[in-house]
Design a protein around this motif. Structure first.
Motif, PDB file in Angstrom:
ATOM      1  N   UNK A   1       2.824   5.938   9.390  1.00  0.00           N
ATOM      2  CA  UNK A   1       1.934   6.966   9.912  1.00  0.00           C
ATOM      3  C   UNK A   1       2.689   8.299  10.023  1.00  0.00           C
ATOM      4  N   UNK A   2       3.879   8.251  10.597  1.00  0.00           N
ATOM      5  CA  UNK A   2       4.649   9.484  10.805  1.00  0.00           C
ATOM      6  C   UNK A   2       5.154  10.044   9.465  1.00  0.00           C
ATOM      7  N   UNK A   3       5.529   9.143   8.560  1.00  0.00           N
ATOM      8  CA  UNK A   3       6.050   9.585   7.255  1.00  0.00           C
ATOM      9  C   UNK A   3       4.982   9.415   6.172  1.00  0.00           C
ATOM     10  N   UNK A   4       3.826  10.039   6.392  1.00  0.00           N
ATOM     11  CA  UNK A   4       2.702   9.876   5.474  1.00  0.00           C
ATOM     12  C   UNK A   4       3.001  10.304   4.044  1.00  0.00           C
ATOM     13  N   UNK A   5       3.923  11.245   3.875  1.00  0.00           N
ATOM     14  CA  UNK A   5       4.190  11.772   2.534  1.00  0.00           C
ATOM     15  C   UNK A   5       5.157  10.941   1.712  1.00  0.00           C
ATOM     16  N   UNK A   6       5.733   9.908   2.335  1.00  0.00           N
ATOM     17  CA  UNK A   6       6.776   9.148   1.643  1.00  0.00           C
ATOM     18  C   UNK A   6       6.193   8.130   0.672  1.00  0.00           C
ATOM     19  N   UNK A   7       6.987   7.767  -0.329  1.00  0.00           N
ATOM     20  CA  UNK A   7       6.634   6.640  -1.200  1.00  0.00           C
ATOM     21  C   UNK A   7       7.025   5.363  -0.468  1.00  0.00           C
ATOM     22  N   UNK A   8       6.066   4.426  -0.378  1.00  0.00           N
ATOM     23  CA  UNK A   8       6.291   3.188   0.392  1.00  0.00           C
ATOM     24  C   UNK A   8       6.548   2.009  -0.525  1.00  0.00           C
ATOM     25  N   UNK A   9       7.520   1.189  -0.169  1.00  0.00           N
ATOM     26  CA  UNK A   9       7.741  -0.070  -0.872  1.00  0.00           C
ATOM     27  C   UNK A   9       7.821  -1.170   0.182  1.00  0.00           C
ATOM     28  N   UNK A  10       6.993  -2.195   0.051  1.00  0.00           N
ATOM     29  CA  UNK A  10       6.947  -3.244   1.083  1.00  0.00           C
ATOM     30  C   UNK A  10       7.394  -4.609   0.554  1.00  0.00           C
ATOM     31  N   UNK A  11       8.164  -4.619  -0.542  1.00  0.00           N
ATOM     32  CA  UNK A  11       8.645  -5.902  -1.070  1.00  0.00           C
ATOM     33  C   UNK A  11       9.557  -6.621  -0.093  1.00  0.00           C
ATOM     34  N   UNK A  12      10.321  -5.857   0.684  1.00  0.00           N
ATOM     35  CA  UNK A  12      11.378  -6.435   1.523  1.00  0.00           C
ATOM     36  C   UNK A  12      11.502  -5.543   2.750  1.00  0.00           C
ATOM     37  N   UNK A  13      10.725  -5.839   3.790  1.00  0.00           N
ATOM     38  CA  UNK A  13      10.665  -4.919   4.927  1.00  0.00           C
ATOM     39  C   UNK A  13       9.881  -3.690   4.512  1.00  0.00           C
ATOM     40  N   UNK A  14      10.372  -2.520   4.887  1.00  0.00           N
ATOM     41  CA  UNK A  14       9.699  -1.266   4.509  1.00  0.00           C
ATOM     42  C   UNK A  14      10.731  -0.276   4.014  1.00  0.00           C
ATOM     43  N   UNK A  15      10.492   0.259   2.831  1.00  0.00           N
ATOM     44  CA  UNK A  15      11.370   1.307   2.303  1.00  0.00           C
ATOM     45  C   UNK A  15      10.540   2.554   2.065  1.00  0.00           C
ATOM     46  N   UNK A  16      10.981   3.650   2.665  1.00  0.00           N
ATOM     47  CA  UNK A  16      10.310   4.934   2.509  1.00  0.00           C
ATOM     48  C   UNK A  16      11.237   5.835   1.719  1.00  0.00           C
ATOM     49  N   UNK A  17      10.699   6.520   0.723  1.00  0.00           N
ATOM     50  CA  UNK A  17      11.576   7.391  -0.058  1.00  0.00           C
ATOM     51  C   UNK A  17      10.923   8.728  -0.349  1.00  0.00           C
ATOM     52  N   UNK A  18      11.807   9.737  -0.445  1.00  0.00           N
ATOM     53  CA  UNK A  18      11.389  11.106  -0.735  1.00  0.00           C
ATOM     54  C   UNK A  18      12.413  11.690  -1.687  1.00  0.00           C
ATOM     55  N   UNK A  19      12.191  11.749  -2.931  1.00  0.00           N
ATOM     56  CA  UNK A  19      13.105  12.425  -3.866  1.00  0.00           C
ATOM     57  C   UNK A  19      14.558  12.013  -3.697  1.00  0.00           C
ATOM     58  N   UNK A  20      15.315  12.802  -2.933  1.00  0.00           N
ATOM     59  CA  UNK A  20      16.764  12.576  -2.840  1.00  0.00           C
ATOM     60  C   UNK A  20      17.171  11.840  -1.568  1.00  0.00           C
ATOM     61  N   UNK A  21      16.226  11.210  -0.866  1.00  0.00           N
ATOM     62  CA  UNK A  21      16.599  10.471   0.349  1.00  0.00           C
ATOM     63  C   UNK A  21      15.668   9.285   0.558  1.00  0.00           C
ATOM     64  N   UNK A  22      16.159   8.296   1.260  1.00  0.00           N
ATOM     65  CA  UNK A  22      15.325   7.130   1.558  1.00  0.00           C
ATOM     66  C   UNK A  22      15.786   6.446   2.827  1.00  0.00           C
ATOM     67  N   UNK A  23      14.859   5.635   3.367  1.00  0.00           N
ATOM     68  CA  UNK A  23      15.126   4.842   4.565  1.00  0.00           C
ATOM     69  C   UNK A  23      14.612   3.427   4.293  1.00  0.00           C
ATOM     70  N   UNK A  24      15.454   2.424   4.547  1.00  0.00           N
ATOM     71  CA  UNK A  24      15.043   1.031   4.336  1.00  0.00           C
ATOM     72  C   UNK A  24      15.224   0.267   5.639  1.00  0.00           C
ATOM     73  N   UNK A  25      14.148  -0.353   6.113  1.00  0.00           N
ATOM     74  CA  UNK A  25      14.138  -1.093   7.374  1.00  0.00           C
ATOM     75  C   UNK A  25      13.766  -2.532   7.056  1.00  0.00           C
ATOM     76  N   UNK A  26      14.630  -3.487   7.411  1.00  0.00           N
ATOM     77  CA  UNK A  26      14.290  -4.887   7.126  1.00  0.00           C
ATOM     78  C   UNK A  26      14.898  -5.821   8.174  1.00  0.00           C
ATOM     79  N   UNK A  27      14.137  -6.850   8.551  1.00  0.00           N
ATOM     80  CA  UNK A  27      14.668  -7.812   9.513  1.00  0.00           C
ATOM     81  C   UNK A  27      15.811  -8.605   8.883  1.00  0.00           C
ATOM     82  N   UNK A  28      16.855  -8.881   9.660  1.00  0.00           N
ATOM     83  CA  UNK A  28      17.969  -9.691   9.185  1.00  0.00           C
ATOM     84  C   UNK A  28      17.502 -11.125   8.967  1.00  0.00           C
TER      85      UNK A  28
END
Ligand code: MG
Length: 449
Positions: free
Chosen positions: A387-414
């Motif tokens: 919701x907060x990062x509405x503009x990001x490209x989302x990938x939900x194969x493994x947790x949640x990965x949000x990406x924007x051009x030259x940066x990304x954030x990947x959140x996944x349960x251990x």
């Protein structure tokens, strides 16, 4: 600790011969469902390895499984031995980069790949239920194969990309750190046969790791100094079971293990066009290397088994993981540090650049890793992030990965601990840190709301 990829823990308390035998018998039962072939057993250099490997061998033979014992070899050599012997699979006794008091079992299927999650779950179910193949009274045979590492080395030197003649003409001076793991049985010989001049530290194979064995930059101080002392062209470090490789540049700086795959990708794509497969947490330095050749990059779930299967599906020419794990399908679908070393040496000679020159040609990024615990429903946390990062490209194969051009954030349960891992990459440390900080805030808020 159990996971779909196997079992690992501290020897004596968690990992005992009884437990290891139980796993070996469960794996044998699973593999006996397929026809024919022996099971390969191998180990890294840990002091507990021989004792635990004996328990594995006994467990398998008690079911009537024929066993081929490859002894102390790199994990990728064991994977290749499965193919060589048309085996049903392999059990490798190794805790990879985990500390010295740990050990573990890695399970390989008949295709030489690590078990997928389905087979991994079937194995864990067999361990829990105690169901055994009724089996015959015949005990399985035992044969010794002491050639697995040598065959592995020969296969690498036969690759069309590996040109020992050119490397030999330049004869780069390579400083090598094998952390007293299984690398000592293959790495010095490989680099020498490739035509490098080699200086080795920690080439003994006694498992007495002199440092934290993961080949991340902060653990490579001794190698960095050794590069300077010897005036080496570059330094190479492997982990104890030799599936990960890290590079130190000619100034004695550990460049970070993400660059290993980036260098290998650039070298292979300069020879052969096709798709590249990497995991969702791999650095963008690999995307940048692929972009030089307009090669498509596909990202998969984290884990060698996932990357290897996606590579087969996509007919990838190269792939791997950002932790220094390079996979070349022309050799096999497994992370392979000796292979990576041969590609890096060939690359440095063919492009006639120093390691720091290659690094400095490309954009720089910072990766920050963190973890958070006490999150409520993980799906709510993902929703808040999306919701907060509405503009990001989302990938939900493994947790949640949000990406924007030259940066990304990947959140996944251990998979092994009750925590959520966060990893962010950005052009600067400040930006990467703020991505992590904001994400942690949002995830904690979402669990309280
Ligand atoms: Mg390893």
């Amino acid at each position: 600790m159990r996971s779909v990829s196997g079992v690992r823990g501290i020897v004596g308390t968690d990992i005992t011969p009884e437990l290891v035998t139980r796993y070996a018998r469960a794996f044998g039962t699973l593999m006996l469902r397929d026809d024919g072939g022996p099971v390969v057993v191998a180990r890294d250099s840990r002091a507990s390895g021989a004792m635990l490997a004996s328990a594995v061998v006994s467990g398998l033979r008690s079911l009537g499984c024929d066993v081929i014992d490859c002894g102390l070899v790199p994990t990728p050599s064991a994977q290749l031995a499965v193919e060589h012997h048309s085996a049903r699979g392999a059990i490798v006794v190794t805790a990879s980069h985990n500390p010295i008091e740990w050990n573990a079992l890695k399970f390989i299927g008949p295709d030489g790949l690590f078990l997928d999650s389905e087979s991994g779950e079937a194995l864990q179910a067999l361990v829990s239920s105690g169901d055994r193949e009724a089996g015959s009274n015949d005990q399985g045979s035992l044969a010794v194969d002491d050639q697995a590492a040598d065959r592995h080395l020969d296969l690498i030197l036969q690759l069309p990309f590996v040109d020992a003649e050119s490397v030999g003409r330049r004869s780069p001076l390579v400083a090598l750190d094998c952390v007293r793991g299984a690398g000592g049985v293959i790495m010095p010989a490989l680099l020498e046969r490739l035509g490098c001049e080699v200086r080795v530290i920690n080439g003994e194979t006694d498992g007495e790791f002199p440092r934290a064995p993961e080949p991340v930059a902060q653990n490579l101080g001794e190698l960095c100094e050794f590069v300077i002392e010897t005036g080496a062209d570059f330094g190479l470090a492997v982990d104890p079971d030799v599936d990960r490789l890290a590079i130190v540049d000619e100034t004695g700086t550990a460049i970070g293990e993400d660059y290993t795959l980036a260098f290998a990708v650039e070298f292979i794509l300069s020879r052969k066009h096709g798709p590249v497969v990497i995991n969702l947490s791999t650095s963008q330095v690999v995307d940048d290397a692929a972009a030089r050749f307009d090669a498509p990059v596909r990202r998969t779930r984290v884990g060698e088994a996932n990357v290897a299967r996606a590579m087969r599906q996509e007919a990838a020419v190269i792939g791997g993981e950002g932790n220094g794990g390079v996979i070349l399908p022309d050799l096999h679908l497994g992370r392979d540090a000796p292979l990576a070393a041969a590609l890096i040496a060939s690359f440095m000679v063919a492009f006639d650049l120093s390691v720091s020159q290659v690094v400095n040609r490309n954009p720089k990024y910072r990766i920050i890793k963190d973890k958070v615990s006490g999150i409520g429903a993980i799906e709510d946390a993902y929703d808040r992030l999306r919701e907060v990062y509405g503009g990001a490209t989302c990938d939900t194969q493994d947790g949640l990965r949000l990406s924007w051009g030259d940066r990304w954030l990947h959140v996944r349960p251990s998979g092994t601990e009750p925590i959520v891992r966060l990893i962010a990459e950005a052009p600067s440390e400040d930006v990467a840190l703020s991505l992590i900080r904001k994400a942690k805030e949002l995830m904690v808020v979402s669990s309280n709301s």
